[in-house]
Design an enzyme around this catalytic site. Structure first.
Site, PDB file in Angstrom:
ATOM      1  N   SER A 242       0.858  -1.186   0.000  1.00 35.43           N
ATOM      2  CA  SER A 242       0.000   0.000   0.000  1.00 35.43           C
ATOM      3  C   SER A 242       0.887   1.226   0.000  1.00 35.43           C
ATOM      4  CB  SER A 242      -0.897   0.024   1.244  1.00 35.43           C
ATOM      5  OG  SER A 242      -1.583   1.258   1.363  1.00 35.43           O
ATOM      6  N   TYR A 257      -2.053  -0.871  10.545  1.00 38.69           N
ATOM      7  CA  TYR A 257      -2.168  -1.148   9.113  1.00 38.69           C
ATOM      8  C   TYR A 257      -0.958  -0.612   8.354  1.00 38.69           C
ATOM      9  CZ  TYR A 257      -3.873  -1.039   4.317  1.00 38.69           C
ATOM     10  OH  TYR A 257      -3.991  -1.201   2.963  1.00 38.69           O
ATOM     11  N   LYS A 261       2.011  -2.779   6.348  1.00 36.99           N
ATOM     12  CA  LYS A 261       2.299  -2.637   4.921  1.00 36.99           C
ATOM     13  C   LYS A 261       3.752  -2.236   4.676  1.00 36.99           C
ATOM     14  CE  LYS A 261      -1.679  -3.855   3.282  1.00 36.99           C
ATOM     15  NZ  LYS A 261      -1.826  -5.065   2.442  1.00 36.99           N
TER      16      LYS A 261
END
Length: 353
Positions: A242, A257, A261
């Site tokens: 991402s 998160y 990533k």
């Protein structure tokens, strides 16, 4: 950031977390719906279209990719330049996945399903792996459409966080595909959690990493093990990272998160270094703000974010899920044969400001 919504199976990230992390010991006892699902190896539940293939004169796969000796300037120079019959156009067929087998985790919807469909159109037999016992209606419609091209888009219910299960899935795919090979693997399963860092529940933090980082590694390793067993060792592994692994999303509290990533990006580089000498390429894709059915629901509930996200890149809009197709097929195919250890950012330029 895109994968946080695209791969979550419901609007509630926490329920998806529980589903992913739950033990799957009861899988062998689950009964499949007549004509739609069958138990595999007493371990998994799978689904495939029940209709007969319908060959179409319009929907044709691209055919086998050309050999490396028959592409580019050198190939032309080896031929007689005065003979027009010896000149062929190969650039489109270089993207062909004809005769290949591909696996996409998180493929029940969103970007995972979009990439799975692209691989089918490029000629591959494709297996989508995701948590729900039965695929979404969206998946079923797309899989039935793939029958037009006489290609398989099958669904397997399995968890990427279960090491034994994901290895067994890869073994099954190689045997079931008829190609006796694992050529392409996309590790796209991922989830999101939103908490202030001071109050982040430790178990939820761990679950983010369990799926987004450990699950990605287990998927890549299981696929690479199959690739290493092949007489002709080769393969392309694509990890979905991402842009949030490289930048911080302003005003969004996504510490777990984003950190997970970032780990995927470093993982991709390390695996590329280890497996590259064996002709197994590993690259990552970093999507930006992409509109999918899931993000549309989220934006409807938070309408102020549409303008915020759209104006955060020079193109002034969200990405479309179909805009991931080209880069995914390129990385999967021989057209990217010298691309290894790279991160391809598909964000509309979000990170340049």
């Amino acid at each position: 950031m895109a994968s946080l919504f695209n791969i979550a199976r419901s609007g509630a990230a926490r329920s998806s977390l529980r589903a992913v992390a739950a033990p799957r010991v009861a899988a062998a006892a689950r009964m499949a719906a007549p004509g739609s699902a069958t138990a595999m190896r007493n371990t998994f539940v799978t689904w495939a279209p029940s209709s007969e293939p319908k060959l179409s004169e319009i929907q044709k796969n691209p055919g086998m990719p050309p050999s490396t000796e028959n592409i580019g300037v050198d190939a032309i120079l080896r031929e007689n330049p005065a003979d027009g019959d010896t000149h062929t156009t190969t650039i489109f067929s270089e993207f062909s996945l004809e005769g290949k087998t591909a696996c996409v985790t998180g493929g029940n919807g969103g970007l995972g399903l979009e990439m799975a469909l692209a691989f089918v159109e490029a000629g591959a037999h494709v297996y989508a792996v995701d948590v729900p016992e039965q695929p979404s209606e969206e998946f079923k419609i797309v899989a039935e459409h793939c029958r037009i091209m006489n290609r398989d888009l099958k669904y397997i219910s399995a968890s990427v966080t279960n090491d034994e299960e994901i290895n067994a899935v890869m073994e099954f795919i190689v045997k079931d595909s008829g190609t006796d090979s694992m050529d392409v693997c996309v590790a796209a399963a991922g989830i999101l959690g939103t908490y202030d860092a001071l109050d982040y529940p430790v178990e939820d933090f761990k679950k983010i990493f369990d799926v987004n980082t450990t699950g990605v590694f287990l998927t890549a390793r299981a696929a690479a093990r199959m690739m290493h067993k092949q007489k002709d060792v080769h393969g392309s592994i694509i990890l979905i990272a991402s842009m949030s692994g490289s930048i911080v999303n302003r005003d969004h509290h996504w510490v777990a998160y984003n950190a997970s990533k970032s780990a995927v990006l470093q993982m991709g580089r390390n695996l590329a270094a280890e497996w590259g000498p064996k002709n197994i390429r590993v690259n990552t894709i970093s999507p930006g703000h992409i509109r999918t059915r899931m993000t549309s629901v989220y934006l409807d509930a938070n309408p102020h974010l549409l303008t915020k996200w759209s104006t955060s890149n020079p193109l002034g809009r969200l990405g479309r899920s179909a805009e991931m197709r080209g880069v995914a097929v390129w990385l999967a195919s021989s057209a990217s044969s010298f691309c290894n250890g790279s991160d391809i950012v598909v964000s509309g330029g979000h990170q340049i400001w």
